[in-house]
Design an enzyme around this catalytic site. Structure first.
Site, mmCIF file in Angstrom:
data_model
loop_
_atom_site.group_PDB
_atom_site.id
_atom_site.type_symbol
_atom_site.label_atom_id
_atom_site.label_comp_id
_atom_site.label_asym_id
_atom_site.label_seq_id
_atom_site.Cartn_x
_atom_site.Cartn_y
_atom_site.Cartn_z
ATOM 1 N N ARG A 46 0.847 -1.204 0.000
ATOM 2 C CA ARG A 46 0.000 0.000 0.000
ATOM 3 C C ARG A 46 0.879 1.249 0.000
ATOM 4 N NH1 ARG A 46 -1.551 1.507 4.565
ATOM 5 N NH2 ARG A 46 -2.431 -0.453 5.316
ATOM 6 N N TYR A 98 -16.869 17.830 -14.246
ATOM 7 C CA TYR A 98 -17.168 16.401 -14.376
ATOM 8 C C TYR A 98 -18.218 16.025 -13.324
ATOM 9 C CZ TYR A 98 -16.615 11.361 -14.298
ATOM 10 O OH TYR A 98 -16.869 10.021 -14.327
ATOM 11 N N ASP A 170 -7.496 19.358 -13.202
ATOM 12 C CA ASP A 170 -7.856 18.053 -13.758
ATOM 13 C C ASP A 170 -7.406 18.070 -15.222
ATOM 14 O OD1 ASP A 170 -9.138 15.874 -14.960
ATOM 15 O OD2 ASP A 170 -10.806 15.926 -13.535
ATOM 16 N N LYS A 195 -8.969 7.318 -18.979
ATOM 17 C CA LYS A 195 -9.306 7.934 -20.265
ATOM 18 C C LYS A 195 -8.090 7.875 -21.206
ATOM 19 C CE LYS A 195 -13.043 8.651 -17.909
ATOM 20 N NZ LYS A 195 -13.310 9.873 -17.176
HETATM 21 C C1 PLP Z 1 -13.738 10.161 -15.853
HETATM 22 C C2 PLP Z 1 -13.304 11.413 -15.213
HETATM 23 C C3 PLP Z 1 -13.065 11.486 -13.834
HETATM 24 C C4 PLP Z 1 -13.278 10.293 -12.917
HETATM 25 O O1 PLP Z 1 -12.372 9.274 -13.192
HETATM 26 P P1 PLP Z 1 -12.686 7.686 -13.001
HETATM 27 O O2 PLP Z 1 -11.433 7.068 -13.488
HETATM 28 O O3 PLP Z 1 -13.898 7.379 -13.819
HETATM 29 O O4 PLP Z 1 -12.930 7.473 -11.554
HETATM 30 C C5 PLP Z 1 -12.612 12.680 -13.312
HETATM 31 N N1 PLP Z 1 -12.431 13.772 -14.101
HETATM 32 C C6 PLP Z 1 -12.677 13.747 -15.428
HETATM 33 C C7 PLP Z 1 -12.455 14.966 -16.244
HETATM 34 C C8 PLP Z 1 -13.116 12.565 -16.025
HETATM 35 O O5 PLP Z 1 -13.362 12.551 -17.342
#
Ligand code: PLP
Length: 387
Positions: A46, A98, A170, A195
């Site tokens: 961890r 998001y 982000d 993504k």
């Molecule tokens: C998908 C997404 C998230 C969340 O991520 P997960 O991997 O689905 O938990 C956060 N911010 C943005 C911009 C996203 O597209």
């Protein structure tokens, strides 16, 4: 070294025993101590795990940060970051956010007394009005999704610094291949690596990158204490995906630019929201702070009756949530990704019932245009038949 080379070489010179070019999956949670008071650098998985450590080192380097932390999802990464804050703290956050981040702030962090205000983060006056002595950070997405609004990162980070606030970005949609917010003054980067970084619609992962020793040490403490860490198999899969990030992003950008121009000319389409298009309000700032454009955009139909038949008739493009993978996906934000955002906010920012979001994959643009053309034509015929 250029980023293309860094990406291709992730982990390839790190395995000292066999010289394996692909860094192995260390499927181990416990590590033997040579003797009392000594450690190989690994004690318990961890805290630190070999395959994850290689991924984290690469992520820190790619984003120009000092440390990186791999998490079990993008949401796990955000929750770990939000653990920096305490009861009474306040955040200033991008408006077109998001949906999952909005839900985490409004339904969970609010229960711990951490509040958030949502604002157009290009409007420094509005942000100054929202600022209170309890404000601790600004959280921005640029571009936002689905409306692809652009924020000037350097300007917001400078304002945040003047107020003693952290700037959290982000960077999921552009990735460090196209945008490096730490170089523009940000303190923390978060990625849904599910993504573009992973890129194949097959691994759920999140990354945090921090700048500065004190913040990096604090994040290491939170990452280990909360424990929402990425496992060795998924760490390996993510690195495997990241090796081709440069090639994929260039193709995503090329396809999205070609197809957004096609849709802009289509008689059934009212508007296309893509920062690469010269009429997009964020076009200039995007070009100033990023070296390219993401592979997703949104478009608004003139008539809401088109939505249902388009989603039924697309064949090559899948009607599915998520974005950033090699396969093209189309989603309907108002009822899917943004369902948790209240109607008034959704309408105020323009996530209405005529908007579709398209995550353009790396297929050939001609095939994607042909699929869109036949779906739009089938929708037009169905609507005419009803009349
Ligand atoms: C998908 C997404 C998230 C969340 O991520 P997960 O991997 O689905 O938990 C956060 N911010 C943005 C911009 C996203 O597209």
């Amino acid at each position: 070294m250029k980023i293309e080379s860094q990406l291709a070489q992730i982990g390839s010179i790190k395995e000292p025993v066999t010289g394996a070019i692909s860094f192995p999956v260390y499927q181990a949670t416990a590590f033997r101590h040579p003797k009392l008071g000594q450690s190989t650098g690994f004690d318990y998985a961890r805290t630190k795990s070999p395959t994850r450590a290689v991924l984290e080192e690469a992520a820190a380097q790619l984003e120009a940060g000092d440390a990186a932390f791999a998490c079990s999802s993008g949401m796990a990464a955000l929750q770990t970051i939000f653990a920096l804050f305490s009861q009474g703290d306040h955040l200033i956050v991008s408006l077109d956010l998001y949906g999952g981040t909005y839900r985490l702030l409004e339904r969970i962090m609010s229960r711990f007394g951490v509040t958030a205000s949502y604002v157009d983060t290009n409007d420094i006056d509005a942000m100054s009005t929202l600022w209170t002595p309890n404000t601790k950070a600004v959280l921005i997405e640029t571009p936002t999704n689905p409306l692809m609004m652009i924020t000037d990162i350097e300007r917001v980070a400078a304002w945040a610094k003047s107020k003693g606030l952290l700037t959290i970005v982000d960077n999921t949609l552009l990735t460090p291949f196209f945008q490096r917010p730490i170089e523009l003054g940000a303190d923390i980067i978060i990625h849904s690596a599910t993504k573009y970084l992973g890129g194949h619609n097959d691994v759920l992962a999140g990354l945090i990158v921090t700048k500065g020793k004190e913040l990096s040490d604090e994040m290491a403490f939170l990452h280990n204490s909360i424990g929402a860490v990425l496992g060795p198999q998924d760490s390996w899969l993510l690195m495997r995906g990241m090796k081709t990030l440069a090639l994929r992003m260039e193709r995503h950008q090329h396809n999205a630019t070609t197809i957004s121009n096609y849709l802009l000319e289509h008689p059934a389409v009212e508007d296309v929201y893509y920062p690469a298009l010269p009429h997009h309000p964020g076009h200039e700032i995007q070009n100033k702070q990023s070296s390219g454009n993401t592979g997703i955009f949104s478009f608004r139909l003139k008539d809401a009756r088109y939505i249902e038949p388009i989603l039924r008739h697309i064949k090559l493009i899948a009607f599915a949530e998520s974005l950033g993978g090699v396969e093209s996906l189309m989603t309907y934000p108002a009822v899917q990704t943004h369902a948790d955002i209240p109607l008034e906010i959704r309408q105020a920012i323009g996530v209405d019932d005529r908007l579709l979001r398209f995550s353009v994959g790396i297929e050939h643009a001609d095939d994607l245009i042909a699929d869109l053309a036949q779906a739009l034509e089938a929708a037009r015929r169905e609507i005419e038949e009803v009349q």
